[in-house]
Design a protein around this motif. Structure first.
Motif, PDB file in Angstrom:
ATOM      1  N   GLU A 125     -72.098  21.643  20.096  1.00 38.20           N
ATOM      2  CA  GLU A 125     -71.096  22.569  19.558  1.00 38.20           C
ATOM      3  C   GLU A 125     -70.993  22.427  18.042  1.00 38.20           C
ATOM      4  N   PHE A 126     -70.985  21.185  17.570  1.00 42.85           N
ATOM      5  CA  PHE A 126     -70.934  20.927  16.134  1.00 42.85           C
ATOM      6  C   PHE A 126     -72.170  21.490  15.441  1.00 42.85           C
ATOM      7  N   ARG A 127     -73.333  21.258  16.047  1.00 47.60           N
ATOM      8  CA  ARG A 127     -74.591  21.719  15.458  1.00 47.60           C
ATOM      9  C   ARG A 127     -74.674  23.236  15.442  1.00 47.60           C
ATOM     10  N   GLY A 128     -74.070  23.870  16.435  1.00 45.84           N
ATOM     11  CA  GLY A 128     -74.151  25.317  16.548  1.00 45.84           C
ATOM     12  C   GLY A 128     -73.205  26.080  15.653  1.00 45.84           C
ATOM     13  N   ALA A 129     -72.268  25.362  15.012  1.00 50.00           N
ATOM     14  CA  ALA A 129     -71.334  26.047  14.114  1.00 50.00           C
ATOM     15  C   ALA A 129     -72.104  26.644  12.943  1.00 50.00           C
ATOM     16  N   ALA A 130     -71.777  27.882  12.585  1.00 43.48           N
ATOM     17  CA  ALA A 130     -72.498  28.562  11.506  1.00 43.48           C
ATOM     18  C   ALA A 130     -71.526  29.393  10.677  1.00 43.48           C
ATOM     19  N   GLY A 135     -61.380  27.793   5.394  1.00 44.79           N
ATOM     20  CA  GLY A 135     -60.499  26.877   4.689  1.00 44.79           C
ATOM     21  C   GLY A 135     -60.597  25.483   5.252  1.00 44.79           C
ATOM     22  N   GLN A 136     -59.715  24.585   4.789  1.00 47.93           N
ATOM     23  CA  GLN A 136     -59.744  23.186   5.203  1.00 47.93           C
ATOM     24  C   GLN A 136     -59.559  23.030   6.701  1.00 47.93           C
ATOM     25  N   ASP A 137     -58.662  23.820   7.286  1.00 48.01           N
ATOM     26  CA  ASP A 137     -58.397  23.703   8.720  1.00 48.01           C
ATOM     27  C   ASP A 137     -59.657  23.935   9.544  1.00 48.01           C
ATOM     28  N   GLU A 138     -60.456  24.904   9.148  1.00 44.91           N
ATOM     29  CA  GLU A 138     -61.666  25.204   9.916  1.00 44.91           C
ATOM     30  C   GLU A 138     -62.698  24.093   9.759  1.00 44.91           C
ATOM     31  N   VAL A 139     -62.802  23.532   8.559  1.00 39.73           N
ATOM     32  CA  VAL A 139     -63.692  22.386   8.349  1.00 39.73           C
ATOM     33  C   VAL A 139     -63.242  21.220   9.213  1.00 39.73           C
ATOM     34  N   ASP A 140     -61.939  20.961   9.236  1.00 40.97           N
ATOM     35  CA  ASP A 140     -61.395  19.857  10.036  1.00 40.97           C
ATOM     36  C   ASP A 140     -61.676  20.064  11.518  1.00 40.97           C
ATOM     37  N   ARG A 141     -61.548  21.307  11.981  1.00 43.69           N
ATOM     38  CA  ARG A 141     -61.811  21.589  13.396  1.00 43.69           C
ATOM     39  C   ARG A 141     -63.273  21.365  13.731  1.00 43.69           C
ATOM     40  N   ALA A 142     -64.164  21.757  12.818  1.00 46.48           N
ATOM     41  CA  ALA A 142     -65.599  21.564  13.067  1.00 46.48           C
ATOM     42  C   ALA A 142     -65.939  20.089  13.174  1.00 46.48           C
ATOM     43  N   LEU A 143     -65.359  19.269  12.296  1.00 45.70           N
ATOM     44  CA  LEU A 143     -65.625  17.830  12.338  1.00 45.70           C
ATOM     45  C   LEU A 143     -64.976  17.180  13.550  1.00 45.70           C
ATOM     46  N   ALA A 144     -63.811  17.693  13.954  1.00 45.63           N
ATOM     47  CA  ALA A 144     -63.088  17.102  15.083  1.00 45.63           C
ATOM     48  C   ALA A 144     -63.838  17.260  16.387  1.00 45.63           C
ATOM     49  N   VAL A 145     -64.739  18.238  16.454  1.00 40.25           N
ATOM     50  CA  VAL A 145     -65.526  18.452  17.677  1.00 40.25           C
ATOM     51  C   VAL A 145     -66.296  17.196  18.051  1.00 40.25           C
ATOM     52  N   LEU A 146     -66.736  16.429  17.038  1.00 42.63           N
ATOM     53  CA  LEU A 146     -67.543  15.236  17.306  1.00 42.63           C
ATOM     54  C   LEU A 146     -66.710  14.083  17.857  1.00 42.63           C
ATOM     55  N   ARG A 147     -65.411  14.153  17.725  1.00 42.61           N
ATOM     56  CA  ARG A 147     -64.571  13.035  18.147  1.00 42.61           C
ATOM     57  C   ARG A 147     -64.174  13.201  19.606  1.00 42.61           C
TER      58      ARG A 147
END
Length: 229
Positions: A125-130, A135-147
């Motif tokens: 899911e993280f790899r497939g993000a494009a 904004g910051q919230d979307e970046v945080d959500r993308a990184l949170a997928v790995l946790r």
């Protein structure tokens, strides 16, 4: 991951039993394809020189060098594959160094199939993000997928060390084992051994079939399921 390109996986693990299990596990997750298995640092380097790899499942304790030394050499050579460390190492200094070298996840041994499946699914899911983050919230959500908020565990009553012992005994018995034979080999009761053997069947790592030819009810014979590469 329907329609998406498969994520090519290299398993680097010195223990043949664990390597087979990790390859089998990864191959069962949709969207992932195991393209090779290496039992040493040198074998991994040789394979990476000729086979494209997107993700490495990396054991940190290899017979010819530490896994992070391998990773440093790969980065210096321009290999950009992501890494999930599959290891018993619990030293947080090692974890921090791994993160700096591109380790995106840690999976501590021993683990069940569900644990690795969860990590691989999150990674995909993280790899497939494009696209561009709004904004910051979307970046945080993308990184949170790995946790992973809650790691998967073995079924209640099963222990990692005993599961490894039963797995090894079964792997080393080409003709297979009954629950009684497995229990005797490991030093546990037949009933307990059967629980571990049934778990291996559920996880797709073993198969079972009735054993005939004796008076009375036939016993179940368990055999290790060989990984096809």
């Amino acid at each position: 991951m329907s329609g998406a390109q498969e994520i090519r996986v290299l398993v680097v693990e010195d223990d043949p039993v664990a390597a087979d299990a990790h390859a089998l596990y990864a191959g069962r997750v949709e969207g992932f394809r195991v393209v090779g298995v290496a039992h040493s640092r040198a074998a991994a380097v040789r394979l990476l020189d000729r086979v494209p790899v997107d993700l490495i499942l990396l054991d940190l304790y290899l017979p010819d060098g530490h896994g992070l030394a391998l990773l440093r050499a790969l980065r210096a050579a321009g290999h950009a594959a992501d890494v999930i460390a599959v290891t018993s190492a619990r030293d947080l200094a090692v974890v921090r160094e791994g993160v700096s070298l591109g380790v995106v996840q840690y999976v501590l041994k021993p683990f069940a199939f569900a644990t690795l499946r969860d990590r691989l699914t999150r990674y995909a899911e993280f790899r497939g993000a494009a696209g561009e983050a709004s904004g910051q919230d979307e970046v945080d959500r993308a990184l949170a997928v790995l946790r992973a908020p809650q790691p998967a565990t073995l079924p209640k009553g099963l222990s990692g060390p005993t599961l490894e012992a039963v797995t090894r005994s079964l792997r080393e018995a080409p003709a297979g084992l009954t629950a009684a034979e497995a229990g005797a080999a490991v030093g546990i009761s037949r009933i307990t051994a059967r629980r571990y053997l049934e778990h291996l069947v559920t996880e797709g790592r073993a198969v079972r079939a009735p054993q005939y030819g004796q008076i009375g009810r036939p016993e179940l014979q368990y055999r290790w399921r060989e990984t096809i590469r």
